[in-house]
Design a protein around this motif. Structure first.
Motif, PDB file in Angstrom:
ATOM      1  N   VAL A  15       4.870  -1.008  -2.562  1.00 12.35           N
ATOM      2  CA  VAL A  15       4.875  -0.421  -1.371  1.00 12.35           C
ATOM      3  C   VAL A  15       5.782   0.869  -1.685  1.00 12.35           C
ATOM      4  O   VAL A  15       6.647   0.808  -2.432  1.00 12.35           O
ATOM      5  N   THR A  16       4.683   2.421  -1.624  1.00 14.50           N
ATOM      6  CA  THR A  16       5.025   3.411  -1.988  1.00 14.50           C
ATOM      7  C   THR A  16       4.834   4.133  -0.867  1.00 14.50           C
ATOM      8  O   THR A  16       4.597   4.316  -0.082  1.00 14.50           O
ATOM      9  N   VAL A  17       6.072   5.015  -0.370  1.00 11.70           N
ATOM     10  CA  VAL A  17       6.511   5.675   0.276  1.00 11.70           C
ATOM     11  C   VAL A  17       6.492   6.789   0.439  1.00 11.70           C
ATOM     12  O   VAL A  17       8.094   7.635  -0.468  1.00 11.70           O
ATOM     13  N   SER A  18       6.014   8.411   0.721  1.00  9.78           N
ATOM     14  CA  SER A  18       6.063   9.410   0.047  1.00  9.78           C
ATOM     15  C   SER A  18       6.177  10.979   1.237  1.00  9.78           C
ATOM     16  O   SER A  18       5.741   9.721   2.618  1.00  9.78           O
ATOM     17  N   SER A  19       7.410  11.024   0.739  1.00  8.44           N
ATOM     18  CA  SER A  19       8.212  12.582   1.769  1.00  8.44           C
ATOM     19  C   SER A  19       6.840  13.579   2.506  1.00  8.44           C
ATOM     20  O   SER A  19       5.736  13.311   1.893  1.00  8.44           O
ATOM     21  N   GLY A  23       0.975  -1.077   0.186  1.00 12.37           N
ATOM     22  CA  GLY A  23       0.047  -0.418   0.215  1.00 12.37           C
ATOM     23  C   GLY A  23       0.723   1.135   0.192  1.00 12.37           C
ATOM     24  O   GLY A  23       1.839   1.463  -0.137  1.00 12.37           O
ATOM     25  N   SER A  24      -0.423   2.066   0.319  1.00 18.08           N
ATOM     26  CA  SER A  24       0.915   3.687   0.249  1.00 18.08           C
ATOM     27  C   SER A  24       0.794   4.482   1.852  1.00 18.08           C
ATOM     28  O   SER A  24       0.038   3.979   2.363  1.00 18.08           O
ATOM     29  N   VAL A  25       1.734   4.904   1.937  1.00 16.69           N
ATOM     30  CA  VAL A  25       2.016   5.270   4.052  1.00 16.69           C
ATOM     31  C   VAL A  25       2.598   6.534   3.528  1.00 16.69           C
ATOM     32  O   VAL A  25       3.398   6.806   2.448  1.00 16.69           O
ATOM     33  N   GLN A  26       2.696   7.574   4.111  1.00 12.92           N
ATOM     34  CA  GLN A  26       4.017   8.672   4.350  1.00 12.92           C
ATOM     35  C   GLN A  26       5.611   8.420   4.885  1.00 12.92           C
ATOM     36  O   GLN A  26       5.240   6.812   6.145  1.00 12.92           O
ATOM     37  N   ALA A  27       5.989   8.843   5.219  1.00  5.72           N
ATOM     38  CA  ALA A  27       7.519   8.501   5.880  1.00  5.72           C
ATOM     39  C   ALA A  27       6.754   8.905   7.064  1.00  5.72           C
ATOM     40  O   ALA A  27       6.480   9.410   7.903  1.00  5.72           O
ATOM     41  N   GLY A  28       7.846   6.885   7.718  1.00  8.75           N
ATOM     42  CA  GLY A  28       7.963   7.373   9.801  1.00  8.75           C
ATOM     43  C   GLY A  28       6.897   6.212   9.109  1.00  8.75           C
ATOM     44  O   GLY A  28       6.716   5.857  10.434  1.00  8.75           O
ATOM     45  N   GLY A  29       5.822   6.443   8.059  1.00  6.46           N
ATOM     46  CA  GLY A  29       4.763   4.513   8.808  1.00  6.46           C
ATOM     47  C   GLY A  29       5.327   3.650   8.951  1.00  6.46           C
ATOM     48  O   GLY A  29       6.811   3.335   8.368  1.00  6.46           O
ATOM     49  N   SER A  30       4.359   2.612   8.590  1.00  5.12           N
ATOM     50  CA  SER A  30       4.700   1.052   9.050  1.00  5.12           C
ATOM     51  C   SER A  30       3.295   0.373   8.063  1.00  5.12           C
ATOM     52  O   SER A  30       2.534   0.929   7.689  1.00  5.12           O
ATOM     53  N   LEU A  31       4.171  -0.585   7.470  1.00  6.16           N
ATOM     54  CA  LEU A  31       3.394  -1.486   6.726  1.00  6.16           C
ATOM     55  C   LEU A  31       4.138  -2.850   7.221  1.00  6.16           C
ATOM     56  O   LEU A  31       4.539  -3.332   7.757  1.00  6.16           O
ATOM     57  N   ARG A  32       2.231  -4.271   6.788  1.00  2.00           N
ATOM     58  CA  ARG A  32       3.116  -5.825   7.232  1.00  2.00           C
ATOM     59  C   ARG A  32       3.009  -6.484   5.828  1.00  2.00           C
ATOM     60  O   ARG A  32       1.461  -5.914   5.096  1.00  2.00           O
ATOM     61  N   LEU A  33       3.716  -7.167   5.657  1.00  2.00           N
ATOM     62  CA  LEU A  33       3.448  -7.481   3.823  1.00  2.00           C
ATOM     63  C   LEU A  33       3.053  -9.209   4.392  1.00  2.00           C
ATOM     64  O   LEU A  33       3.992  -9.086   5.315  1.00  2.00           O
TER      65      LEU A  33
END
Length: 126
Positions: free
Chosen positions: A122-126, A10-20
């Protein structure tokens, strides 16, 4: 036929978390040796992330993710999870899991893996 299915991108902002998660539909394959994670960003080579030796539970990580990512398993479900914390824009990539390292070598040798999942973005935005 062996299949690996990744979920949880998914997409999250920098500093966030994801679980695959990566589920292997064949118990023999799951228990053979490593289930590993790799990632590949557009225009870049495939990169190691980490792995778990499913029989003993030992985990291994690339330097770039050490301390931020954690690999665990639910052996009863033939499932390996990748918890990603403190995500950075440079973590953005397609993430793949792989199983059955055929040559008995290091976990990070991608070409040695026989089975691969389809990948999850996985997309991480700043």
């Amino acid at each position: 036929q062996v299949h690996l299915v990744e979920t949880g991108g998914g997409s999250v902002q920098a500093g966030g978390s994801l679980r695959l998660s990566c589920t292997v539909n064949d118990e023999t394959t799951y228990n053979k040796n490593f289930v590993a994670w790799f990632r590949q960003a557009p225009g870049k080579e495939r990169e190691r992330v980490g792995a778990i030796y499913t029989a003993g539970g030992d985990t291994f990580y690339a330097d770039s993710v050490q301390g931020r990512f954690t690999i665990s398993q639910d052996a009863a479900r033939n499932t390996v999870s990748l918890q990603m914390n403190d995500l950075k824009p440079e973590d953005s990539a397609m993430y793949f899991c792989a199983a059955d390292q055929r040559y008995g070598g290091a976990w990070y040798v991608a070409k040695a893996y026989k089975y691969w999942g389809q990948g999850t973005q996985v997309t991480v935005s700043s």
